[in-house]
Write a protein that holds these residues in place. Structure first.
Motif, PDB file in Angstrom:
ATOM      1  N   ALA A   1       5.116 -28.349  10.892  1.00 54.25           N
ATOM      2  CA  ALA A   1       5.859 -27.113  11.147  1.00 54.25           C
ATOM      3  C   ALA A   1       6.333 -27.069  12.597  1.00 54.25           C
ATOM      4  CB  ALA A   1       4.990 -25.898  10.829  1.00 54.25           C
ATOM      5  N   GLU A   2       5.481 -27.495  13.523  1.00 59.12           N
ATOM      6  CA  GLU A   2       5.852 -27.519  14.939  1.00 59.12           C
ATOM      7  C   GLU A   2       6.983 -28.515  15.195  1.00 59.12           C
ATOM      8  OE1 GLU A   2       5.470 -26.665  19.143  1.00 59.12           O
ATOM      9  OE2 GLU A   2       5.069 -25.595  17.282  1.00 59.12           O
TER      10      GLU A   2
ATOM     11  N   SER B   1      -9.142 -28.936   6.623  1.00 60.59           N
ATOM     12  CA  SER B   1      -8.722 -28.708   8.001  1.00 60.59           C
ATOM     13  C   SER B   1      -7.789 -29.815   8.472  1.00 60.59           C
ATOM     14  CB  SER B   1      -9.932 -28.591   8.926  1.00 60.59           C
ATOM     15  OG  SER B   1     -10.612 -29.822   9.005  1.00 60.59           O
TER      16      SER B   1
ATOM     17  N   SER C   1      -5.623 -31.525   6.549  1.00 63.50           N
ATOM     18  CA  SER C   1      -4.304 -31.280   5.959  1.00 63.50           C
ATOM     19  C   SER C   1      -3.656 -30.055   6.599  1.00 63.50           C
ATOM     20  CB  SER C   1      -4.404 -31.102   4.446  1.00 63.50           C
ATOM     21  OG  SER C   1      -5.137 -29.934   4.136  1.00 63.50           O
ATOM     22  N   ARG C   2      -4.461 -29.064   6.954  1.00 62.23           N
ATOM     23  CA  ARG C   2      -3.934 -27.881   7.629  1.00 62.23           C
ATOM     24  C   ARG C   2      -3.392 -28.256   9.007  1.00 62.23           C
ATOM     25  NH1 ARG C   2      -8.191 -23.596   7.584  1.00 62.23           N
ATOM     26  NH2 ARG C   2      -7.761 -23.703   5.375  1.00 62.23           N
ATOM     27  N   ARG C   3      -4.095 -29.152   9.707  1.00 63.50           N
ATOM     28  CA  ARG C   3      -3.649 -29.606  11.017  1.00 63.50           C
ATOM     29  C   ARG C   3      -2.328 -30.373  10.890  1.00 63.50           C
ATOM     30  NH1 ARG C   3      -3.655 -34.112  13.804  1.00 63.50           N
ATOM     31  NH2 ARG C   3      -4.884 -35.244  12.295  1.00 63.50           N
ATOM     32  N   ARG C   4      -2.245 -31.249   9.895  1.00 64.15           N
ATOM     33  CA  ARG C   4      -0.997 -31.997   9.677  1.00 64.15           C
ATOM     34  C   ARG C   4       0.144 -31.056   9.323  1.00 64.15           C
ATOM     35  NH1 ARG C   4      -3.297 -36.987   6.137  1.00 64.15           N
ATOM     36  NH2 ARG C   4      -4.349 -38.049   7.838  1.00 64.15           N
ATOM     37  N   SER C   5      -0.153 -30.057   8.512  1.00 68.24           N
ATOM     38  CA  SER C   5       0.861 -29.085   8.136  1.00 68.24           C
ATOM     39  C   SER C   5       1.341 -28.309   9.360  1.00 68.24           C
ATOM     40  CB  SER C   5       0.296 -28.128   7.087  1.00 68.24           C
ATOM     41  OG  SER C   5       1.218 -27.126   6.787  1.00 68.24           O
ATOM     42  N   ALA C   6       0.417 -27.926  10.219  1.00 72.91           N
ATOM     43  CA  ALA C   6       0.788 -27.207  11.438  1.00 72.91           C
ATOM     44  C   ALA C   6       1.624 -28.099  12.349  1.00 72.91           C
ATOM     45  CB  ALA C   6      -0.465 -26.730  12.166  1.00 72.91           C
ATOM     46  N   GLU C   7       1.263 -29.379  12.436  1.00 76.56           N
ATOM     47  CA  GLU C   7       2.047 -30.310  13.257  1.00 76.56           C
ATOM     48  C   GLU C   7       3.447 -30.489  12.685  1.00 76.56           C
ATOM     49  OE1 GLU C   7      -0.221 -33.900  13.466  1.00 76.56           O
ATOM     50  OE2 GLU C   7      -1.580 -33.106  14.980  1.00 76.56           O
TER      51      GLU C   7
ATOM     52  N   ARG D   1      10.148 -26.955  13.900  1.00 75.57           N
ATOM     53  CA  ARG D   1      10.601 -25.895  14.801  1.00 75.57           C
ATOM     54  C   ARG D   1      11.258 -26.490  16.039  1.00 75.57           C
ATOM     55  NH1 ARG D   1       9.290 -23.371  19.325  1.00 75.57           N
ATOM     56  NH2 ARG D   1       7.484 -24.679  19.736  1.00 75.57           N
TER      57      ARG D   1
END
Length: 109
Positions: A60-61, A50, A52-58, A64
């Motif tokens: 990506a944001e 979770s 690494s997923r949070r860092r990945s989402a950040e 963007r």
């Protein structure tokens, strides 16, 4: 849940549910999970997946937002150029109008 439990004694529990957009059934489910130990287990551990997923989402944001910023900067540059051209065209038309007013017009016969 702690706020709801404290407010329930004074009769303000319904106001909290309305404010947060919750239903009483949510409280019942969360209490059951808490009593079963589900909430403490979830809150005490942080999964590396979770994180690494949070860092990945950040990331990506951020990417963007960076692309959006570049697009907006390009739009701003085009707008500034267009305004500059319009200003020059206005000045030219004003000069032409003034020179047309200064020159005498030939009389028609």
């Amino acid at each position: 849940m702690a706020e709801y439990d404290a407010a329930k004694a004074s009769g303000e529990g319904a106001a909290i549910l309305r404010r947060e957009g919750l239903y009483h059934s949510h409280i019942l489910e969360w209490r059951a999970a808490r009593d079963a130990g589900g909430l403490t287990a979830l809150g005490s551990r942080k999964s590396p997946v979770s994180e690494s997923r949070r860092r990945s989402a950040e990331a990506a944001e951020v990417e963007r937002l960076r692309r959006r910023n570049e697009r907006l900067e390009a739009d701003l540059a085009r707008t500034k150029t267009a305004l500059e051209i319009m200003g020059k065209a206005h000045a030219l038309l004003e000069t032409l109008s003034e020179s047309a007013d200064d020159t005498p017009r030939p009389r028609r016969r």
